[in-house]
Design a protein around this motif. Structure first.
Motif, PDB file in Angstrom:
ATOM      1  N   UNK A   1       5.354  14.543 -31.776  1.00 19.04           N
ATOM      2  CA  UNK A   1       5.029  13.598 -30.698  1.00 19.04           C
ATOM      3  C   UNK A   1       4.181  14.300 -29.630  1.00 19.04           C
ATOM      4  N   UNK A   2       4.485  15.562 -29.365  1.00 16.99           N
ATOM      5  CA  UNK A   2       3.737  16.305 -28.356  1.00 16.99           C
ATOM      6  C   UNK A   2       2.310  16.588 -28.828  1.00 16.99           C
ATOM      7  N   UNK A   3       2.089  16.602 -30.128  1.00 17.95           N
ATOM      8  CA  UNK A   3       0.760  16.871 -30.668  1.00 17.95           C
ATOM      9  C   UNK A   3      -0.134  15.632 -30.689  1.00 17.95           C
ATOM     10  N   UNK A   4       0.423  14.478 -30.386  1.00 18.61           N
ATOM     11  CA  UNK A   4      -0.348  13.226 -30.402  1.00 18.61           C
ATOM     12  C   UNK A   4      -1.193  13.109 -29.134  1.00 18.61           C
ATOM     13  N   UNK A   5      -2.407  12.578 -29.320  1.00 16.31           N
ATOM     14  CA  UNK A   5      -3.330  12.362 -28.214  1.00 16.31           C
ATOM     15  C   UNK A   5      -3.735  10.896 -28.233  1.00 16.31           C
ATOM     16  N   UNK A   6      -3.859  10.320 -27.057  1.00 13.72           N
ATOM     17  CA  UNK A   6      -4.325   8.942 -26.936  1.00 13.72           C
ATOM     18  C   UNK A   6      -5.466   8.918 -25.923  1.00 13.72           C
ATOM     19  N   UNK A   7      -6.588   8.345 -26.317  1.00 13.64           N
ATOM     20  CA  UNK A   7      -7.762   8.267 -25.450  1.00 13.64           C
ATOM     21  C   UNK A   7      -8.216   6.818 -25.379  1.00 13.64           C
ATOM     22  N   UNK A   8      -8.432   6.348 -24.165  1.00  6.94           N
ATOM     23  CA  UNK A   8      -8.911   4.983 -23.978  1.00  6.94           C
ATOM     24  C   UNK A   8     -10.310   5.059 -23.366  1.00  6.94           C
ATOM     25  N   UNK A   9     -11.241   4.314 -23.958  1.00  2.00           N
ATOM     26  CA  UNK A   9     -12.616   4.268 -23.470  1.00  2.00           C
ATOM     27  C   UNK A   9     -12.912   2.840 -23.038  1.00  2.00           C
TER      28      UNK A   9
ATOM     29  N   UNK B   1      -5.068  15.628 -32.251  1.00  3.48           N
ATOM     30  CA  UNK B   1      -6.250  15.988 -31.481  1.00  3.48           C
ATOM     31  C   UNK B   1      -7.497  15.954 -32.361  1.00  3.48           C
ATOM     32  N   UNK B   2      -7.383  16.447 -33.571  1.00  6.55           N
ATOM     33  CA  UNK B   2      -8.526  16.471 -34.482  1.00  6.55           C
ATOM     34  C   UNK B   2      -8.952  15.059 -34.874  1.00  6.55           C
ATOM     35  N   UNK B   3      -7.956  14.190 -35.182  1.00  5.26           N
ATOM     36  CA  UNK B   3      -8.269  12.805 -35.571  1.00  5.26           C
ATOM     37  C   UNK B   3      -8.967  12.072 -34.439  1.00  5.26           C
ATOM     38  N   UNK B   4      -8.440  12.211 -33.232  1.00  6.29           N
ATOM     39  CA  UNK B   4      -9.030  11.529 -32.071  1.00  6.29           C
ATOM     40  C   UNK B   4     -10.430  12.061 -31.805  1.00  6.29           C
ATOM     41  N   UNK B   5     -10.614  13.366 -31.924  1.00  6.48           N
ATOM     42  CA  UNK B   5     -11.928  13.964 -31.720  1.00  6.48           C
ATOM     43  C   UNK B   5     -12.935  13.395 -32.716  1.00  6.48           C
TER      44      UNK B   5
ATOM     45  N   UNK C   1     -17.362   9.647 -33.939  1.00  5.20           N
ATOM     46  CA  UNK C   1     -17.860   8.545 -34.766  1.00  5.20           C
ATOM     47  C   UNK C   1     -18.204   7.336 -33.893  1.00  5.20           C
ATOM     48  N   UNK C   2     -17.309   7.018 -32.953  1.00  9.08           N
ATOM     49  CA  UNK C   2     -17.531   5.894 -32.048  1.00  9.08           C
ATOM     50  C   UNK C   2     -18.830   6.077 -31.276  1.00  9.08           C
ATOM     51  N   UNK C   3     -18.980   7.218 -30.624  1.00 13.22           N
ATOM     52  CA  UNK C   3     -20.185   7.442 -29.830  1.00 13.22           C
ATOM     53  C   UNK C   3     -21.430   7.540 -30.704  1.00 13.22           C
TER      54      UNK C   3
END
Length: 170
Positions: A4-12, A25-29, A34-36
């Motif tokens: 759970x501590x390794x999970x990252x959430x980013x909202x754009x 972190x790697x998946x979100x990165x 890809x999004x940008x």
């Protein structure tokens, strides 16, 4: 460390697009890249196709052509130097600018008021307004008034205003 501590959430959030990415972190990165990589180029291309009005530029271009007094919008160009369509479009443009600047109550004008400003018969005024509506320069509102469209403003900036300035030697 827990998973759970390794999970990252980013909202754009950019204008009207909102996206949330969650994962490692790697998946979100990777998802962000890809999004940008996909979104930004297509958004920039699409943004170039959107008609918009730069009010500051429009006001500058209209100097010497329209002005405002306590009574409302005024055309500074002699009526005999303009075609009927130029006159009607210019009155509607003046009302748009005046409304945007808070100097005029609304940007829509009645056919009767435009007829009085044009100084022609109701039939001629209706015909000319019909031509402007057909050309998407003007739109008829639900309350039977007329206002200039965004396309109409852009067209005025590219075609009508330079032509009017040439006629008046400005």
């Amino acid at each position: 460390m827990s998973s759970q501590a390794d999970k990252v959430s980013v909202q754009i959030k950019y204008r009207d697009v909102e996206k949330t990415f969650s994962g490692s972190m790697e998946e979100v990165w990777l998802l962000l890249n890809k999004f940008f990589g996909e979104f930004v180029p297509s958004f920039e291309i699409a943004n170039k196709l959107v008609l918009s009005v730069d009010l500051q530029r429009l006001v500058k271009e209209c100097e010497g052509i329209i002005a405002f007094s306590r009574e409302g919008a005024n055309l500074l160009v002699s009526r005999d130097k303009l075609t009927d369509n130029e006159t009607l479009a210019l009155w509607l443009l003046a009302n748009y600018v005046g409304h945007q600047l808070g100097m005029v109550e609304g940007d829509a004008v009645s056919k009767e008021e435009l007829q009085a400003k044009l100084g022609k018969s109701g039939k001629i005024t209706s015909t000319r307004l019909g031509e402007l509506v057909k050309g998407d320069i003007v739109v008829k509102t639900a309350d039977e008034k007329f206002r200039i469209t965004t396309f109409g403003i852009v067209h005025m900036q590219k075609d009508y205003i330079p032509r009017i300035k040439t006629k008046i030697g400005s």
